[in-house]
Design a protein around this motif. Structure first.
Motif, PDB file in Angstrom:
ATOM      1  N   ASN A 196       4.669   4.690   3.374  1.00 22.66           N
ATOM      2  CA  ASN A 196       4.740   3.642   4.400  1.00 22.66           C
ATOM      3  C   ASN A 196       4.793   4.233   5.805  1.00 22.66           C
ATOM      4  O   ASN A 196       4.350   3.599   6.769  1.00 22.66           O
ATOM      5  N   MET A 197       5.341   5.448   5.930  1.00 19.77           N
ATOM      6  CA  MET A 197       5.469   6.056   7.254  1.00 19.77           C
ATOM      7  C   MET A 197       4.132   6.538   7.799  1.00 19.77           C
ATOM      8  O   MET A 197       3.972   6.657   9.017  1.00 19.77           O
ATOM      9  N   VAL A 198       3.181   6.845   6.938  1.00 20.27           N
ATOM     10  CA  VAL A 198       1.904   7.398   7.393  1.00 20.27           C
ATOM     11  C   VAL A 198       0.781   6.364   7.350  1.00 20.27           C
ATOM     12  O   VAL A 198      -0.396   6.721   7.373  1.00 20.27           O
ATOM     13  N   LYS A 199       1.129   5.093   7.298  1.00 19.83           N
ATOM     14  CA  LYS A 199       0.097   4.059   7.325  1.00 19.83           C
ATOM     15  C   LYS A 199      -0.552   3.987   8.700  1.00 19.83           C
ATOM     16  O   LYS A 199       0.088   4.228   9.725  1.00 19.83           O
ATOM     17  N   SER A 200      -1.819   3.624   8.710  1.00 20.77           N
ATOM     18  CA  SER A 200      -2.555   3.544   9.974  1.00 20.77           C
ATOM     19  C   SER A 200      -2.060   2.372  10.809  1.00 20.77           C
ATOM     20  O   SER A 200      -1.587   1.355  10.288  1.00 20.77           O
TER      21      SER A 200
END
Length: 439
Positions: free
Chosen positions: A309-313
């Protein structure tokens, strides 16, 4: 170490193979045959009725295919059986909700590998201080780099032995990954101190006692942009930039649907080699650092992060476009390079090996809460690296990652009392079946 209790431990050890051009060709042929075997098995599985999809019928189909198709015969029989076993296990993982359904393997998208399920067929022997010899079916007796003591020869017993291996090819060549089973004395409880760890981009691993673990490679360039190649030397970065420009130039001459030229493919291979070298350096730093932490501290407390979830665009949609998309993309790239999840995985099994304890606490609020006064005041987190408490009675100032690490350790010491309800892990209520009248 305790002498009374023995525990079984299974681990893997990867070593680089030294193959001749002919042996590389044979290994490539076996890997392509294994991939083709998987694809044929998947096509057979989809074609057959459900009552006919059994391992016995699939085994019979594999045996017949090896007789009818000559290029499948280069794959050893045991390796073909390993493909079937892996494929059946992939469906079990799908049915139990642990993974997606298996699919066809592409020629360039899938990793080249060959399984050796029987350890006794390897006949491993150490011939030099830095080299060993291993038997590979239909390839021959080849050398590999001896970098770790292995239970072979007179040191091999029923409880300490190599159970199998897998041949894997990456950008740096062919490697062999041994599956090792050992029986060791259970470690005594670690008596070291407690420590809280906060993972970050500016400081990779910030420790609550101030003993921060830094790899000495800045995450950003002097102009403020994220450094994609921080694990490479300046000369390697210059070479990588030149190769990427050459690849872009040569790709411009290729027409749509046309096969990649040999010269362009060689350029791609050189780029992959540099990327693989950077990955190996990052792995080496993670292994050394996690081993040091497991040996030094008795209790290691980390955050339970959901990294996906932290690296979602942040680009959003056409109707609602996102903001600061380029900056968020650079942050996502930096997070992915640090590989926080892999660090926690290494800490988990190494802490168990040395008798330490790994504890995960909920992450919400650890970066905004002041570790000195315990209050969460808006605006205290000034930037990525600075924390200044806005509470008039406090005024505590420190590195933001160190402040978060102190909060993580404090949460472990006091339990779940100070954790907001939204961040607590609650047990899911069992599903109730509606009565027939209400359906």
């Amino acid at each position: 170490m305790s002498d009374n209790t023995l525990v079984k431990r299974q681990f893997g050890h990867r070593a680089r193979l030294a193959l001749s051009p002919a042996e590389v060709s044979n290994a490539d042929a076996q890997a392509h045959a294994a991939r083709t075997m998987w694809n044929l098995l998947h096509a057979w599985w989809q074609m057959m009725p459900k009552d006919k999809r059994t391992p016995a019928n699939a085994d019979a189909a594999i045996r017949q295919a090896r007789k009818d198709l000559d290029f499948l015969a280069v794959l050893p029989a045991q390796a073909a059986q390993a493909v079937l076993k892996t494929y059946v296990q992939a469906w079990k993982n799908c049915w139990e909700g642990r993974a997606n359904a298996p699919n066809f393997k592409g020629r360039f998208r899938s990793a080249m590998s060959v399984d050796v399920p029987q350890g006794r067929d390897l006949n491993i022997k150490r011939v030099h201080r830095g080299w060993g010899m291993v038997n590979l079916s239909k390839i021959g007796r080849v050398r590999f780099r001896w970098t770790k003591s292995l239970p072979v020869g007179k040191h091999a017993t029923t409880d300490n032995r190599i159970t199998g291996a897998r041949l894997i090819k990456d950008a740096l060549g062919w490697h062999i990954a041994f599956r090792v089973m050992t029986q060791e004395s259970a470690p005594a409880p670690h008596t070291g101190p407690e420590v809280g760890i906060d993972v970050g981009v500016t400081v990779p691993l910030a420790l609550s006692d101030g003993n921060h673990q830094d790899h000495g490679r800045p995450a950003r360039l002097p102009d403020g942009t994220a450094d994609r190649d921080k694990w490479l030397t300046p000369k390697e970065k210059a070479k990588l930039l030149r190769l990427e420009r050459e690849a872009a130039h040569r790709k411009g001459f290729r027409k749509r649907g046309e096969k990649t030229s040999r010269r362009l493919q060689q350029t791609y291979d050189q780029i992959k080699q540099l990327r693989a070298k950077a990955t190996r350096r990052a792995l080496d730093w993670q292994h050394q650092t996690t081993t040091y932490l497991a040996r030094t501290y008795g209790t290691v407390v980390v955050e339970a992060l959901t990294i996906t979830n932290m690296v979602k665009s942040a680009k959003g949609t056409v109707e609602e476009p996102g903001k600061n998309v380029a900056q968020k993309a650079g942050l996502n790239r930096s997070i992915s390079q640090e590989a926080w999840g892999r660090t926690v995985t290494m800490l988990a099994y190494k802490a168990a090996q040395y008798g330490a304890t790994l504890v995960k606490v909920p992450a919400p609020g650890t970066s905004q809460r002041c570790s000195a006064c315990g209050f969460t005041t808006p605006g205290s987190r000034k930037d990525q690296a600075t924390f200044v408490c806005k509470n008039p009675d406090c005024g505590f100032a420190a590195n933001a990652d160190w402040n978060a690490a102190r909060n993580i350790l404090h949460l472990y010491r006091i339990g779940l009392v100070a954790i907001p309800a939204a961040g607590r892990c609650s047990r899911q209520a069992p599903k109730r079946v509606k009565p027939a009248a209400a359906r």
